[in-house]
Structures are given as C-alpha cells and as structure tokens.
Design a protein around this motif. Structure first.
Motif, short mmCIF file in Angstrom:
data_model
loop_
_atom_site.label_atom_id
_atom_site.label_comp_id
_atom_site.label_asym_id
_atom_site.label_seq_id
_atom_site.Cartn_x
_atom_site.Cartn_y
_atom_site.Cartn_z
N ALA B 206 0.67 -1.24 0.11
CA ALA B 206 -0.07 0.00 0.03
C ALA B 206 0.97 1.22 -0.09
O ALA B 206 0.76 2.28 -0.77
CB ALA B 206 -0.94 -0.17 1.07
N MET B 207 2.01 1.26 0.71
CA MET B 207 3.07 2.41 0.90
C MET B 207 3.38 2.66 -0.65
O MET B 207 3.49 3.72 -1.00
CB MET B 207 3.98 2.19 1.67
N LYS B 208 3.89 1.66 -1.04
CA LYS B 208 4.53 1.68 -2.64
C LYS B 208 3.39 2.18 -3.50
O LYS B 208 3.93 3.13 -4.18
CB LYS B 208 4.78 0.23 -3.11
N GLU B 209 2.25 1.94 -3.57
CA GLU B 209 1.20 2.47 -4.23
C GLU B 209 1.05 4.16 -4.26
O GLU B 209 1.01 4.83 -5.13
CB GLU B 209 -0.32 1.89 -3.85
N LYS B 210 0.98 4.39 -2.94
CA LYS B 210 0.84 5.69 -2.42
C LYS B 210 2.05 6.63 -2.81
O LYS B 210 1.74 7.77 -3.23
CB LYS B 210 0.78 5.94 -1.02
N VAL B 211 3.40 6.02 -2.61
CA VAL B 211 4.40 7.29 -2.86
C VAL B 211 5.40 6.74 -4.09
O VAL B 211 6.08 7.62 -4.34
CB VAL B 211 5.18 7.16 -1.50
N ALA B 212 5.08 5.64 -4.86
CA ALA B 212 5.62 5.28 -5.97
C ALA B 212 7.07 5.80 -5.87
O ALA B 212 7.46 6.71 -6.50
CB ALA B 212 4.92 6.35 -7.14
#
Ligand SMILES: Nc1nc2c(ncn2[C@@H]2O[C@H](COP(=O)(O)OP(=O)(O)OP(=O)(O)O)[C@@H](O)[C@H]2O)c(=O)[nH]1
Ligand SMILES: Nc1nc2c(ncn2[C@@H]2O[C@H](COP(=O)(O)OP(=O)(O)OP(=O)(O)O)[C@@H](O)[C@H]2O)c(=O)[nH]1
Ligand SMILES: [Mg+2]
Ligand SMILES: [Mg+2]
Lengths: 292, 306
Positions: B206-212
C-alpha cells in the motif's frame, strides 16, 4: 505452525521407494542437513557415523536410516542441562550478541516472564552506543512496570552495569537483566569492553554475572558457530537464546552449537511481543525438524 | 574448513598434475569439494546446484594447464563464474524522474534498515542532494527516536512522525511536505517484518502504491543462512525491489547470502554496510565478495594472473 515445517521431512521424499542405501543417497541426505543451516562440520560428523553403520549393514533401509538420523541429532541437541536456578538473589544476567539479533527485546520478554512469576526485576541499559537504545529499553520498562537503570548516551557501559548491580542490591530485586550493545564477535576492542563489563559486575557482586546468555538469530547461517565460539571464549557463556523462530528459518544452527560447544539453548523467541518467548524443548525442536 | 579448498582440490586432482584433461570422472570429486565449500559459505543449496552445473560445463574437456594445478584451474573457473554472477549487474541508485525522489527501505527485523537509512542520507547529502529521513516504523519501541538521533548526527531533516498514524499515511504526508521544505530525496525507514507476515507485507504494498518510490531497497544481513532465498524472493514478489543492501559485511561471514539473493531476485546489490558508524557504507565490489565466498583472497590473485 505453518512456518516451522521441518526440513527433515524431505528425508521421506528422498527415501521414498528406495530399498537400498547408496552413496548418492547419502550425499543427498548430507546436503539436506546443510540446507537446514546445520554446520558442515557437524553434518560430516553425523555422516561419518552413518556411513560406517551402513557399511557394516547395520542400517539397511530408509526407515532405519531416518530413525538413526533422528536419534543422532536428538542426542546432539540434548546437552546436559540444568534449569536456570534464579538464585542467589539478586540473580544477574548479562545479555550479549551481535547487532540486531534481539537482545533488548529478549530482555523485555524475560522481564515479562519473570514478573508473571512474581519476581522483582530490574533492567540495566548498558547499551550506551546505539541511537535510542536506552529509550527502547525504557519504553519496555514502562510497559512492564520494571525500573531501568541508565546513564546518558555515550557513557561507559561498565559504569552503568556497576550502578545497576548497586541498585539491584539496594532495592533487593530478584533478577537484574543487563542489556549490552550489539557487537560483531570479530571486533577485538568491543569484545574487550564486554570482558570489562563482566569484571566490573563480578567485583561488585560475588559470583555475578550468574548467567551470560548469547542471543542468536535463527536466520543466521554458518556464521552462528563463529559467533558462539568467539563470545564463549571472551566471556564464558551459560546458554543461548534463539530468536526469530517465527520466520521460515529452521534454526539448524542449534544442532551444531549444542554439539560442538555443549551449550544449552535456554529459550526461543517466536515474535516481537513480550509474550513471544518459550522455553527450549529439545524433543519438540527435533520433532519439528522432522515434522511433515 | 574452507581455507583448504585449494588443498583439498589439489589432493583430489593429484593424479592429474601436468597432463591430461578434466573429464567427467576426474572432476566429480573436485566438484563435490567445491559444492561443500559453497554450502559452507551459506550459498543456498539450489543455487549451488545450478552453479556447479555451470562450472562443470566450462571445466569439462579443458586441457590441464602447465602453469596451474588442476585444482587451481577449477578454482579459477569457480572464481570467474562467481564474479560473473555477482557482478553481472552492478548499478547505483537511479533517482531520476519525479521530484522528490522516494526511496523505501524494507527487510526483516534487525537487518539494519534504520542505520542504513541514515547512511544513505549522509551519502546522498555528500552528492549534493537534500534528503528527508522519514521514520515509518511505529511498531518497535523508540524506532522513531532512533532515526531522529541519527538524522541529527548526519545533519539532515527528519519528518516528525506521529506514532499513532498508520505508516502509509506518514509516508504520504512526508512526500507532500518535502518540496515545501526544499528537500528533494525522501528516504522512508519501515518497520522490520517477516516475509510471511501477510498483513505487514500488505502495508508495504500500500505504501508503494501511495508514494511510487524510484527505489525499493531490501536491507539484508550478510550473516543470513539458507533462508535468504525465501526471504528475498518474498519481498521481491510482493514489492518488486530495485536493489539490495547487504549489511554487517565487515565481520567474518562468508556472505554466500549475497549470491543466493542475487540468484533468486536478479536484482543488483547496490551497497554494503561495513560497520555501525554512518560513514561505513560502500559500493559493492563483486570480486571482493567472490574472494570472500571462496575465503582465499591471496591464492586467488595468484591464480587469476596465471
Ligand atoms: N519476528 C521476530 N522478531 C524479533 C524477535 N526478537 C526480536 N525481534 C525483532 O528484532 C529486531 C531487533 O531486536 P532488538 O531487541 O532491538 O535487537 P538487539 O539485539 O537489541 O539489537 P542491537 O541492540 O541493535 O544490537 C526488533 O525489530 C525486534 O522486534 C523474534 O523472536 N521474532
Ligand atoms: N556491525 C554492523 N552493524 C550494523 C551495520 N548496519 C547496522 N548495524 C547494526 O545492526 C543493529 C540493527 O540495526 P537497525 O538499523 O536498528 O536495524 P533495523 O533493520 O532498522 O531493525 P528493526 O527496525 O528493529 O527491524 C544495530 O545495532 C546497528 O548498529 C553494519 O553494517 N555493521
Ligand atoms: Mg539492543
Ligand atoms: Mg529500524
């Protein structure tokens, strides 16, 4: 548990349908043991025994071989042991190990365990080096309602340990647990520092530390044996605590350490919470290695 | 012990000295020694299998050289193959693209993420970037404080994380805040987690999705044993890591985990940690690690010249 499927279960696959024990099969079995992080030297020891028994036709089929392997490993893991006596009081435990293995967390877990038994516990923050190591132990102390003796960051760890023992005597605690900074066993000056801490503790309280426990990370490979040897040489250990067994590592290093150093495994860590500590039971451990 | 790989191989190949070819039969025993040696260095057994097959293919049929014993010859092939595997892909950070650049550090508990975050901040600051350290570990006691202390030591800004906020939110807000502070590189320190912990791995996704992030770096302990492959594969499958940082390499671990991780993820090792201090971060040198895995630096330099 799902995560602790024993690697030795593969022995069954290997032996399946094999009516004869040949060299190739023994080679593969040997490799299988190494894949569980048992040290190459211990594996060679196990197999020199097995090979000669096979040669004498004492082991004729796969089932017999498996039973024999399990027996050998069991006898290696069961070193002569005494439970921690927890006396005389204050009973002093020094926790040592390389960086990040779980020393501080294990102290918290032991504190919780001991408090549940109605013991009066004291923590000592002798890791004055790592950033926020003192705060980490203090946070646990607050959660567990266990007092923490500490100095400022950068202070002499021996001086903190000395004050810790002093406080333990004055407050008449049952058990005093001393946290130390992580250090690689190859760093001579840091290992000397450990010797000094130990000496200072012994000066203040006769017979202390009563236990020096080495914390090992179950995901460690062949290096675990070097760690244990080196720490044992510098500051004689009374036992091992194996952490992070909740992962997928098998902790095969236990077999080499008990076999080659005759040191008992005291506890295992199976999580990050204060309850996640269990006494080590050799039978259960070996069964788990072989479990399907 | 492994220091005697050379000796062991020499005794295996004694009969061959000075003439003949490396053949299926005479190489078998030698390869067994190599295999044991690699296992002793913590290279994963499956990786060892493939590796040995490659070495065998290259060695078979070779004329035994005048200048080297057959044992040395096999070691030479092993060493070259090792370097090829380890060094096939060296690369540094790629932070091109959007600003601020975002780097996430992930890994098992205690592998060295927090320390390495600060080391990276120091490294990037020296390169003229303006890093922003972000503590997104709200789990471990005093983890936020730890990164705050370290960021002061390297003289970079640290995001004032609220431990009551979810890590994904912390990361998102920090990335929004960086440009307002004229900072161009966000380094996110995440909590240690087991690769089999689905909930916590989900949090990283989820963090990856949010902060690319441009970089997702797996921080791994050089002392890791056979389990390194399971761990690395799980992190890579879940997140698509962009590289690896191997820590605690200054000790006496053979570092076979490096080879295992490379083999299962195919991702480059971008840095190695060689101490607790914040300047103890180095570029990865495949030849050094290959020597280390073989545990025989001096002998090797002689053999390589031959
Ligand atoms: N999964 C799991 N994590 C653990 C276990 N024991 C400790 N940890 C985690 O491992 C990390 C390191 O633990 P610490 O207690 O700080 O380790 P340490 O040996 O004191 O580390 P240093 O003082 O830096 O050398 C933390 O994230 C802990 O939560 C365990 O049994 N299982
Ligand atoms: N010897 C040595 N120690 C290191 C290195 N990198 C980190 N450490 C130490 O390893 C221990 C754990 O480091 P941390 O940065 O706290 O690890 P982490 O991955 O953030 O740990 P968690 O957040 O608990 O999962 C600390 O004692 C660090 O000082 C290194 O390259 N060499
Ligand atoms: Mg600690
Ligand atoms: Mg951390």
């Amino acid at each position: 548990e799902k995560s602790r499927k024993g690697f030795m279960r593969q022995v069954d696959d290997l032996l399946f349908g094999k009516s004869k024990i040949d060299d190739e099969l023994l080679d593969e079995l040997e490799e299988l043991l190494v894949t569980g992080d048992i040290s190459v030297s211990t594996v060679e020891e196990i197999f020199s025994q097995v090979r000669s028994e096979v040669a004498r036709s004492e082991l004729q089929d796969g089932e017999a071989l498996k039973t024999r392997l399990k027996a050998i490993i069991s006898s290696m893991v069961k070193v002569t042991d005494h439970d921690i006596p927890w006396e005389p009081t204050p009973y002093c435990i020094l926790m040592v190990g390389v960086n990040g293995v779980g020393k501080t967390t294990t102290i918290a877990k032991l504190g919780y365990h001991l408090k549940n038994q109605g013991k009066k516990v004291l923590f000592v923050a002798s890791d004055t080096f790592r950033a926020a190591a003192i705060e980490q132990l203090q946070t646990w102390g607050e959660r567990l309602d266990i007092p923490v003796i500490h100095h400022s960051p950068g202070a002499d760890p021996s001086a903190v340990a000395f004050d810790g023992i002093q406080a333990a005597l004055k407050r008449q605690v049952d058990v005093v647990l001393i946290d130390t900074a992580g250090r690689l066993h190859t760093k001579v000056n840091l290992m000397e520092e450990l010797k000094k801490i130990r000496k200072v503790i012994g000066k203040r309280l006769d017979g202390a530390p009563h236990e020096v426990l080495l914390v090992l990370d179950a995901t460690t490979g062949q290096n675990a044996l070097n760690q244990a040897r080196q720490f044992h040489e510098v500051t004689p250990l009374t036992g091992i605590i194996l952490t992070k067994l909740d992962g997928t590592a098998r902790g095969g290093i236990v077999v080499s350490i008990t076999n080659e150093l005759k040191l008992p495994i005291r506890f295992i860590g199976i999580g990050e919470k204060m309850e996640d500590l269990e006494p080590f039971e050799p039978e259960v451990f070996v069964d788990a290695l072989f479990s399907k | 012990m492994f220091d005697n790989l050379q000796k062991r191989l020499d005794s295996v190949f004694k009969k061959l000295k000075g003439y003949g070819r490396l053949t299926e039969e005479n190489i078998q025993e030698g390869l067994r020694e190599v295999r044991l040696a690699l296992l002793e260095a913590d290279v994963n057994y499956k990786v060892v299998k493939d590796f040995i097959a490659k070495v065998k293919e290259r060695a078979l049929g070779q004329e035994v050289m005048e200048s080297l014993t057959p044992g040395q010859q096999v070691v030479k092939i092993v060493h070259q193959e090792l370097i090829e595997l380890l060094g096939g892909k060296t690369s540094s950070l790629s932070l091109a693209g959007k600003s601020p650049a975002v780097i996430m550090l992930v890994g098992l508990q205690g592998s060295g993420k927090t320390t390495t975050s600060a080391k990276l901040a120091r490294f990037l600051k020296k390169k003229g970037r303006r890093p922003y350290l972000v503590p997104a570990d709200v789990q471990r006691p005093a983890a936020i404080k730890q990164l705050q202390v370290l960021s002061k030591q390297v003289g970079v800004e640290c995001y004032p994380s609220d431990p009551k906020e979810p890590p994904v939110e912390i990361a998102r807000k920090a990335v929004l805040k960086a440009p307002l502070m004229n900072l161009d590189t966000v380094i996110i320190d995440t909590a240690g987690r087991l690769h089999i912990d689905e909930a916590l791995m989900g949090e990283l996704k989820a963090m990856k999705e949010k902060v690319a992030p441009q970089e997702i770096l797996l921080v791994a302990d050089a002392m890791t044993g056979q389990d390194a492959v399971n761990m690395a594969k799980a992190f890579d499958d879940a997140l698509g890591i962009t590289g690896v940082i191997l820590t605690k390499l200054e000790g006496d671990a053979r570092g076979g985990a490096a080879l295992s991780i490379l083999a299962v993820t195919g991702k480059p090792i971008k840095f190695v940690g060689i101490g607790e201090k914040l300047d103890e971060l180095e570029a990865f040198h495949p030849d050094r690690v290959a020597n280390r895995i073989l545990g025989m630096g001096d002998v090797l330099s002689f053999i390589e010249k031959a």
